[in-house]
Design a protein around this motif. Structure first.
Motif, PDB file in Angstrom:
ATOM      1  N   LEU A   1      -6.558  -3.958   5.473  1.00  0.00           N
ATOM      2  CA  LEU A   1      -5.168  -3.686   5.806  1.00  0.00           C
ATOM      3  C   LEU A   1      -5.121  -2.125   5.661  1.00  0.00           C
ATOM      4  O   LEU A   1      -5.716  -1.453   4.747  1.00  0.00           O
ATOM      5  N   CYS A   2      -5.138  -1.095   6.754  1.00  0.00           N
ATOM      6  CA  CYS A   2      -5.082   0.175   6.617  1.00  0.00           C
ATOM      7  C   CYS A   2      -4.039   0.847   7.598  1.00  0.00           C
ATOM      8  O   CYS A   2      -3.566  -0.017   8.570  1.00  0.00           O
ATOM      9  N   THR A   3      -3.921   1.946   7.659  1.00  0.00           N
ATOM     10  CA  THR A   3      -3.083   2.883   8.267  1.00  0.00           C
ATOM     11  C   THR A   3      -3.709   4.205   8.466  1.00  0.00           C
ATOM     12  O   THR A   3      -4.593   4.554   7.893  1.00  0.00           O
TER      13      THR A   3
ATOM     14  N   GLN B   1       5.997   4.024   1.345  1.00  0.00           N
ATOM     15  CA  GLN B   1       5.717   3.179   0.288  1.00  0.00           C
ATOM     16  C   GLN B   1       5.356   2.057   0.511  1.00  0.00           C
ATOM     17  O   GLN B   1       6.223   1.174   0.706  1.00  0.00           O
ATOM     18  N   ILE B   2       4.120   1.599   0.461  1.00  0.00           N
ATOM     19  CA  ILE B   2       3.634   0.243   0.681  1.00  0.00           C
ATOM     20  C   ILE B   2       2.814  -0.404  -0.688  1.00  0.00           C
ATOM     21  O   ILE B   2       1.821  -0.108  -0.619  1.00  0.00           O
ATOM     22  N   THR B   3       3.663  -1.011  -1.285  1.00  0.00           N
ATOM     23  CA  THR B   3       3.235  -1.347  -2.717  1.00  0.00           C
ATOM     24  C   THR B   3       2.950  -2.837  -2.865  1.00  0.00           C
ATOM     25  O   THR B   3       2.443  -3.322  -3.850  1.00  0.00           O
TER      26      THR B   3
ATOM     27  N   PHE C   1      -1.344 -13.070   2.514  1.00  0.00           N
ATOM     28  CA  PHE C   1      -2.266 -12.322   1.173  1.00  0.00           C
ATOM     29  C   PHE C   1      -1.914 -12.986   0.074  1.00  0.00           C
ATOM     30  O   PHE C   1      -1.169 -13.796  -0.390  1.00  0.00           O
ATOM     31  N   GLN C   2      -3.359 -13.037  -0.576  1.00  0.00           N
ATOM     32  CA  GLN C   2      -3.416 -13.788  -1.986  1.00  0.00           C
ATOM     33  C   GLN C   2      -3.991 -12.738  -2.981  1.00  0.00           C
ATOM     34  O   GLN C   2      -4.623 -11.735  -2.774  1.00  0.00           O
TER      35      GLN C   2
ATOM     36  N   PRO D   1      -6.891   2.629   3.178  1.00  0.00           N
ATOM     37  CA  PRO D   1      -6.642   1.341   2.937  1.00  0.00           C
ATOM     38  C   PRO D   1      -5.194   1.138   2.144  1.00  0.00           C
ATOM     39  O   PRO D   1      -4.699   2.036   1.218  1.00  0.00           O
ATOM     40  N   LEU D   2      -4.662  -0.157   2.242  1.00  0.00           N
ATOM     41  CA  LEU D   2      -3.504  -0.479   1.788  1.00  0.00           C
ATOM     42  C   LEU D   2      -3.717  -1.683   0.797  1.00  0.00           C
ATOM     43  O   LEU D   2      -4.397  -2.785   1.465  1.00  0.00           O
ATOM     44  N   LEU D   3      -2.890  -1.779   0.071  1.00  0.00           N
ATOM     45  CA  LEU D   3      -2.967  -3.066  -0.703  1.00  0.00           C
ATOM     46  C   LEU D   3      -4.222  -3.681  -1.499  1.00  0.00           C
ATOM     47  O   LEU D   3      -4.604  -4.717  -1.063  1.00  0.00           O
ATOM     48  N   PRO D   4      -4.988  -2.568  -1.792  1.00  0.00           N
ATOM     49  CA  PRO D   4      -6.698  -3.121  -2.112  1.00  0.00           C
ATOM     50  C   PRO D   4      -6.559  -4.535  -2.922  1.00  0.00           C
ATOM     51  O   PRO D   4      -7.719  -4.963  -3.089  1.00  0.00           O
ATOM     52  N   GLU D   5      -5.324  -4.720  -3.939  1.00  0.00           N
ATOM     53  CA  GLU D   5      -5.509  -5.672  -4.895  1.00  0.00           C
ATOM     54  C   GLU D   5      -5.330  -6.888  -4.376  1.00  0.00           C
ATOM     55  O   GLU D   5      -5.183  -8.095  -4.790  1.00  0.00           O
TER      56      GLU D   5
END
Length: 311
Positions: A173-175, A184-186, A210-211, A262-266
């Motif tokens: 997931l990236c931008t 803010q993408i948390t 997403f998991q 990258p977004l939301l790496p977790e």
């Protein structure tokens, strides 16, 4: 398709014996060359003469000579036997060493970014192999379309095929930095309302999953562009058009260079194609050397590539 009868096969075999008898000038010598008994060679010649209704050889206890019919038949049959011997030697060469043409198919982006860069090294290592590479963003039928090998991203290879895992693959997931500025993408829920680009197949639809730690979140998203090519999605992200779910091999270089973020790496994105690139081929008693060395080469070289962007 016309089939060959047993009688036809017997006649071809007997013609080959006849040619050996003439070439070696006798039944005993031909028997040694063919690994048969003298009586078996004699029976083959007698059967051929009965089949044709012609006397081919004049035989006495001391000598053997060709009849006129025998000379005519030998002139033609010898050429056929020589061609068969040559073809057998060529076929044996394909079995003994890596050589020949290898027909391979892969998806467009995977083929361009992961497979094509490895071909110069492979072809240098195996100069007697020629690769015909066809890049298609669809599933192919190896039997009907005549491919030796397919490279596919899937959760489960077809049961009737043989498969070898080559490398792990992941969605990222990236931008772009410009698109992210001011946003803010948390959590996955923050994606709602954004222009969300993805590989355009109905399995994805407009619901992203997403998991994390056994928990799954599903988010309804929308997009003003749907494309069936990961490179197109990547280019749209680079043009600051939105947030994307893209295969890691299509965007890792851009992320490493800072052109994409990258977004939301977790969180682990869940897509329809699984997490492995496979080599898939038809089951066969003996794997041709050209195919075996190519599969081993890909497994070694692609196996060195980590699946980045994944916790």
């Amino acid at each position: 398709m016309e089939t060959i009868s047993h009688d036809s096969l017997d006649t071809l075999s007997d013609l080959a014996v006849f040619v050996r008898v003439v070439d070696t000038r006798g039944f005993s010598a031909a028997a040694r060359v063919l690994g048969l008994t003298k009586s078996a060679v004699s029976k083959r010649i007698n059967r051929l003469e009965r089949q044709l209704g012609l006397r081919l050889l004049q035989r006495t206890t001391r000598a053997m000579s060709l009849t006129e019919a025998g000379r005519l038949l030998y002139a033609q049959a010898a050429q056929g036997v020589a061609l068969l011997d040559s073809a057998a030697q060529l076929a044996a060469g394909l079995i003994e060493a890596p050589r020949g043409t290898l027909r391979v198919t892969a998806s467009v982006t995977f083929g361009k970014l992961c497979l094509a860069p490895l071909l110069p090294e492979f072809l240098t290592r195996y100069p007697e192999i020629a690769v015909q590479l066809t890049l298609l963003d669809r599933m192919v039928d190896l039997v009907d379309e005549g491919y030796d090998l397919a490279l596919r991203l899937t959760t489960s290879p077809p049961e009737q095929m043989v498969a070898k895992a080559l490398m792990p693959v992941r969605y990222r997931l990236c931008t772009s930095p410009a698109y992210l500025r001011g946003h803010q993408i948390t959590t996955p829920a923050d994606l709602a309302g954004h222009n969300c680009l993805h590989y355009g197949l109905r399995e994805f639809g407009n619901e992203w999953r997403f998991q994390r730690a056994g928990k799954e979140i599903r988010v309804r998203v929308g997009s003003n562009v749907v494309a069936n090519n990961s490179e197109v999605v990547r280019d749209l992200l680079l043009a600051d058009l939105g947030i994307g779910l893209v295969w890691n091999y299509a965007v890792d270089r851009e992320i490493a260079a800072g052109r994409l973020l990258p977004l939301l790496p977790e969180w682990t994105p869940v897509g329809p194609f699984g997490q492995t690139a496979w080599a898939i081929w038809l089951p066969q008693p003996h794997l041709p050397p050209k195919l075996r060395v190519f599969i081993d080469f890909l497994a070694a070289r692609l196996g060195e590539t980590p699946a980045t962007g994944f916790k």
